[in-house]
Motif scaffolding. Structure first.
Motif, mmCIF file in Angstrom:
data_model
loop_
_atom_site.group_PDB
_atom_site.id
_atom_site.type_symbol
_atom_site.label_atom_id
_atom_site.label_comp_id
_atom_site.label_asym_id
_atom_site.label_seq_id
_atom_site.Cartn_x
_atom_site.Cartn_y
_atom_site.Cartn_z
ATOM 1 N N PRO A 97 44.047 89.249 91.986
ATOM 2 C CA PRO A 97 44.502 88.029 91.312
ATOM 3 C C PRO A 97 45.736 87.387 91.939
ATOM 4 C CG PRO A 97 44.226 89.865 89.753
ATOM 5 C CD PRO A 97 44.174 90.439 91.131
ATOM 6 N N HIS A 98 46.407 88.014 92.884
ATOM 7 C CA HIS A 98 47.817 87.737 93.120
ATOM 8 C C HIS A 98 48.109 86.667 94.169
ATOM 9 C CE1 HIS A 98 48.769 90.813 90.330
ATOM 10 N NE2 HIS A 98 48.064 91.696 90.985
ATOM 11 N N LEU A 99 49.211 85.973 93.915
ATOM 12 C CA LEU A 99 49.692 84.856 94.728
ATOM 13 C C LEU A 99 51.183 85.030 94.971
ATOM 14 C CD1 LEU A 99 49.697 81.899 95.866
ATOM 15 C CD2 LEU A 99 49.865 81.128 93.480
ATOM 16 N N PRO A 156 52.102 92.292 90.934
ATOM 17 C CA PRO A 156 51.125 93.378 91.081
ATOM 18 C C PRO A 156 51.541 94.602 90.262
ATOM 19 C CG PRO A 156 51.653 92.415 93.212
ATOM 20 C CD PRO A 156 52.643 91.855 92.237
ATOM 21 N N LEU A 157 50.569 95.268 89.660
ATOM 22 C CA LEU A 157 50.879 96.350 88.738
ATOM 23 C C LEU A 157 50.917 97.722 89.400
ATOM 24 C CD1 LEU A 157 48.830 95.252 85.588
ATOM 25 C CD2 LEU A 157 51.193 94.723 86.207
ATOM 26 N N ASP A 189 37.968 94.007 79.575
ATOM 27 C CA ASP A 189 38.862 93.045 80.228
ATOM 28 C C ASP A 189 39.952 93.757 81.003
ATOM 29 O OD1 ASP A 189 41.161 93.528 78.517
ATOM 30 O OD2 ASP A 189 40.317 92.188 77.024
ATOM 31 N N GLY A 190 40.616 92.999 81.866
ATOM 32 C CA GLY A 190 41.673 93.538 82.690
ATOM 33 C C GLY A 190 42.788 92.534 82.879
ATOM 34 N N ALA A 191 43.947 93.023 83.226
ATOM 35 C CA ALA A 191 45.143 92.203 83.374
ATOM 36 C C ALA A 191 44.873 90.968 84.225
ATOM 37 C CB ALA A 191 46.268 93.026 84.011
ATOM 38 N N TYR A 192 45.524 89.881 83.825
ATOM 39 C CA TYR A 192 45.483 88.610 84.555
ATOM 40 C C TYR A 192 44.105 87.945 84.532
ATOM 41 C CZ TYR A 192 49.923 90.536 86.243
ATOM 42 O OH TYR A 192 51.176 91.097 86.321
ATOM 43 N N GLY A 193 43.311 88.248 83.490
ATOM 44 C CA GLY A 193 42.134 87.430 83.269
ATOM 45 C C GLY A 193 40.839 87.904 83.873
#
Length: 456
Positions: free
Chosen positions: A421-423, A443-444, A276-280
């Protein structure tokens, strides 16, 4: 070479479509959960797949830490080829660091410890490693003495995976993607995969991989098939067995599906195992049910996603009352998935009201392109330009945007970076010519200008 999974009605595969529909309901109604793409496999066939517009089937998605499972596959292949020894020390692959690394515990970190996040450090070390040596993360990591004997304690630790990637590059002489292309990506038909690189030109390994939802499902299916793909062995069976079973206990983790043990860059779960990874970002493998579930999204509550899978999907597999009555309705629903655009009134003449300025942006200008508005955003010394849909998402390359007017007169514009994933939320005040910006999820390791698939 492109290979795709056969597509079959859920009931034909022994899955009740009502359970899949209930799972979709849960994803769409649970706070802090936002799905972008989903592929559900059983017996190597697609039981359900869908993408929430403006995301789509062919678009890659930033996987964050799910990247680790692809890095681990590269290690597994190198082990099969005799290039890497799991019981060799990490230091043995970097002899130029031998004189620098004097701590005995550091010198005893083995490849298998890196794979299991069991380097002996009690906590994440990435910031300290990069501070110790900004140009050589492996050296910075090995200069940090472990708190405990390697192999005895779990700590999710990015330099473990970074070092694994560096070992693959060292023994192969090529990048991770170049190494994986003929050995994993081409055999599985993964045509589009890219990886963010650091200043040294090395893939992050622990993050930064961009791949489609179907590619994630293919990796899961490979592990479900014990390392064999279309009759070709890609990973040794004993590697798969070790990677997907507990190598180190992790009972201190907060969420129930994160404290079931850790394998080789895979988490054990209450059911099966997963990357798995960040934000789903999820690659869930359920060997007992012969099921793979791949999900991409923007979800802060990742445990809620797994809870929904266990509550709705799992009972739908081989359900006693399963029939084909819901198949057609589910297929229609999957074809019509979409994230809601910004709701509100029609946009005013924003060209006359701007340009707009604010603390988070260098500037914002709106122009009118034939039948819709376009926003040009100056940020971090560069420019982003995106059409703004009204009542819909307008997509241009790696950006999508939607806008409307709030009842108080504020113009709301949402900008999605659809390779990620980002908005980004923009709030524009036409009266004062100002704009504020905020991320739905931070964002990471990228800024607005690099939130897209990196070049090969």
């Amino acid at each position: 070479m492109t290979t795709t999974f056969p597509r079959t009605a859920p009931s034909t595969l022994g899955i009740d479509a009502r359970g899949i529909a209930a799972f979709l309901d849960a994803l769409e109604s649970t706070p802090d959960v936002e799905p972008h793409g989903l592929v559900l496999l059983r017996h190597g066939q697609v039981a359900a797949e869908g993408w929430w517009r403006p995301y789509d089937r062919d678009r890659v998605h930033l996987l964050y830490s799910l990247s680790k499972s692809f890095t681990a596959a590269a290690v597994g292949i190198a082990v099969r080829e005799g290039r890497i020894d799991l019981d060799a020390t990490a230091l043995s692959y970097f002899p130029e660091l031998d004189a620098d690394v004097t701590d005995e515990r550091s010198r005893r970190i083995r490849v298998r410890h890196l794979l299991a996040m069991a380097s002996g450090h009690r906590e994440e070390t990435i910031a300290r490693a990069e501070a110790l040596d900004p140009s050589n993360t492996v050296r910075g990591f090995l200069l940090l003495p472990p708190d405990e004997e390697p192999g005895t304690v779990f700590a999710y630790n990015q330099p473990c995976t970074y070092t694994l990637g560096a070992i693959v590059r060292r023994v192969s002489g090529v990048s991770l993607v170049e190494y994986l292309r003929p050995r994993l990506l081409d055999p599985l038909g993964i045509d589009d995969l890219a990886w963010r690189r650091d200043a040294s030109g090395a893939e992050f390994g622990y993050s930064g991989c961009y791949a489609t939802t179907e590619s994630v499902a293919k990796l899961g299916q490979l592990y479900l098939q014990r390392g064999v793909w279309e009759g070709e062995r890609i990973l040794d069976e004993d590697w798969v067995a070790a990677a997907t079973s507990t190598q180190v206990e992790n009972p201190a983790e907060a969420n129930p599906d994160w404290r079931q043990g850790y394998g080789f860059q895979f988490w054990m779960a209450r059911h099966g195992f997963r990357g798995d990874g960040a934000y789903g970002q999820f690659c869930v493998v359920l060997p007992e049910q012969d099921v793979v579930l791949a999900i991409t999204g923007q979800s802060l509550d990742m445990q809620a996603v797994l809870d929904a899978a266990w509550q709705h999907l799992l009972p739908a597999v081989d359900a006693a009352d399963a029939d084909g009555a819901g198949d057609d309705g589910l297929e229609a629903r999957l074809a019509s998935l979409g994230l809601p655009p910004v709701r509100g009134g029609r946009l005013p003449d924003l060209a006359a009201a701007g340009p707009f300025t604010g603390p988070e942006l260098d500037g914002l200008v709106f122009t009118h392109d034939v039948d819709r508005w376009r926003a040009t955003i100056d940020v971090d010394g560069g420019t982003l330009s995106v059409p703004v849909g009204e009542g819909e998402w307008a997509v241009d390359g790696a950006l999508a945007a939607s806008g409307a007017v709030d009842p108080d007169g504020t113009v709301l514009v949402d900008v999605r970076f659809v390779d990620t994933p980002h908005l980004l939320h923009l709030r524009v005040d036409p009266g004062t010519a100002t704009v504020s910006a905020s991320w739905a999820t931070e964002p990471l390791h990228d800024g607005p200008l690099t939130l897209r698939r990196p070049a090969d």
